[in-house]
Structure formats: C-alpha cells, structure tokens
Write a protein that holds these residues in place. Sequence first.
Motif: not given
Length: 384
Positions: A52-57, A63-68, A99-111
């Motif tokens: 692991k080269i990054c904190n899994p947390d 992963d939570t958004l994908k499951k949702e 669409d809502d999941v995608r927006e939240r996913f993209n926001a999490a990616r940007d962060t």
Amino acid sequence: MSNTIQVAEQVVCINIDCSIWSGRKKLTPADFKNLESDSLPPSDLASLGSKKICNPDALRDFDTLKKEAHREAAKVGIRFLGGYAVPSSKAAALGVLLDDVRERFNAARDTFVAEYDDEIEAWISKHPGWENSIRAAIPTVSHVEGRISFDYQAFEIKADGIASAGLERAVGGLADQLYLEVSKEAFNLYDVSICGKPHATQRTLRPLHSIRNKLEGLSFIDPKVTHVISMIDHVLMAMPTSGKIEGASLSMLTGIVLTLSDAERIKACAEGMMNGASAATVLNLSDDDEVTDDVQQGADTAASPAIIDFGNLFAAPVTQTAGQHPMLIQQNSAPADAAQQADATVVAAAPTAPDPLNIVSQEPVPPMANTFGIGIVGTGSLAF
C-alpha cells in the motif's frame, strides 16, 4: 412480435463505468533490503503480492459511492449484459440518482487530487524504515487522477439490426435472473432479520417492500410476476402498522420470506395462482376459513397446477444457525399419521413443452426469425 422482443423494448440497459485507483503497487525483491534475494520463494511457487503506497482510508469514499450506484440500479433493475436491465419507466429517475453520484464522486476525486502530496507524505511518515520503498513506487498525480473516474451509459435494444441468437437468449433469461435476485434478497432478509428472532420490527418490512417494488417495475418480464406481487401484498396487508411483529403475523411474514428465498418455489406458487388458487392457499397460511373456501372452490379442478403445502415447514420451531439456507433444514419430527403425510404432499404441475428461449436449456437454439440491434441512448444525464 414475440414476447422476447416486447420485453427487450421495455427496458433500458444501464452500464455503470467506475474506475478507482487501488493505491497499491506490486512488491519487488528490492523492497526486502534485509533479505537475500535467493531466500525468496521462486516466482512459480509464490508471488510477492502488493504494498500500500497510500492510506486506504483516503480512497474509501470512492468505493462507497460505487456501491451506492450499484445498489440504486439493483433496486429497480436486474443484472444484464454486464450492467442492469431497468424498466423504461424508471430509467430517468435512476439517471438522476446516478448523476448525483457522479457529481459527488468527481468532487471527492478533486479533493483527493488536491491533497494527494500531503496524503502520500503522511503515509510515508507513518511507516519509518520503508520510505524509499514507498517513494520508489509513487505515481504522478496526473496518472492517479486518470485512474479515478465515474460515469454510466444507457442503451436500448431494438428489434432490428444485428442478428444475435445469444442476445435473444439473454433477454429470454431475464425472468430467471429476476427470480434469482429476489431469492437472494429474501434469504438475506431472513438470515439477518428473522432467523432466530422472537419478533420482527416494522423496519424488517422495508426490504420486503423493496422486493415488491422491484417486481412491480419488472412485471412485464413474466406473467407470473403479478401473482408473486399478490402473494406479497396478501401478507403485507395483514401486518400490524406499528409495533412488534410477532405471533401469527410473524409466522405469515416468515412464510412469505421463505417462499421468496427459493426461485423455484416462487415460480411454483405463482403458477398455482395463475390456475385459480389464492395467495392464502399457495402460501398455506393459517386463516382456516379463507383456506377452506379456496380448497372447496378448487375441488372441481383435480388437475390443478402445483400448489405446495409448506405447513410442516412452519408448524414447529426449527433450530437453525444464521447463514444456513432454510430450504436445507430438516424437521425433527415426522408427520404423525397418514392425514398429516397427505398435507405434506406436493401436487406436481402437468409437464409443459420446453421453452426454446430458456437460458439453462441444453437443447440447441434454432435460428431466430427476429433480430436485435442496440441503440445508444446516451452517457449520463438520461432524459426520456
């Protein structure tokens, strides 16, 4: 127009396309600086795994958004062609949720991308002595950003275009897939919320309502589905509207959930209702007057379809451990007399001709007169 084509033209196929960076890299012999390379097992015996080269947390939100997204699609659709077959009437609403999941996913990616360097340094500082091993495997932020994405595609199947017997078989197998998914959801409900419990709660009914709603949306797939819905409604209407579910009500709830936990039992009960039996009869519920009336009304139909009496299954307490399928349980006591043995009889339905579209059939499928084509509806932002 065949029934298979009618079914195909009432669904929208949704493919969820989600990629998540693993935060891992393959271990190499160089990572074991204090171990001689000839001490490592040969590659044909064992692989070194990953580090692991990054904190899994830091990646957990993705992963939570994908499951949702998959959970929302599974509520209204069934697995099909690697994605989901969703009723056309519910595709737009699912598109809004995705669409809502995608927006939240993209926001999490940007962060995550903005905090990437800090996350890596924090992970390195947490593992002293392994700094060089981790740093040597760190990819660039642009590489990581490209590995994190979420989108979905929607397409419809049209009754023209590319000929494909395999596609027609897949569409013909949607009913079996529906019953299979319902049985899995019902068994999970039984195993988690009913098995071994002295009573159920109002919350226990929520998954049953979800199963019912899913069946209602996909009722065009198979005529038997409407009768399965009637069985569920029969029990739901008898449930108390507040407080605990116990006694006779719990027995009824257990009965319908156990029935739904077996795909073949679902179909057998539905076929019984298609031939005139009531929900109470096929479920063998404890309302004696109602059951007696139904039996009397059906006395003239000696060759009636399969009506399965599961009275002996529910008549006595059953010792069961969580995770054990209820269909595999053996009762401790056998029927005491011939009358009770007769009650346990399963009346088999008359044999029917094999269905050439049955995906589990081993018979060769003849050339299809109808052909299918795939029409792309769009990627994201569904509008119907």
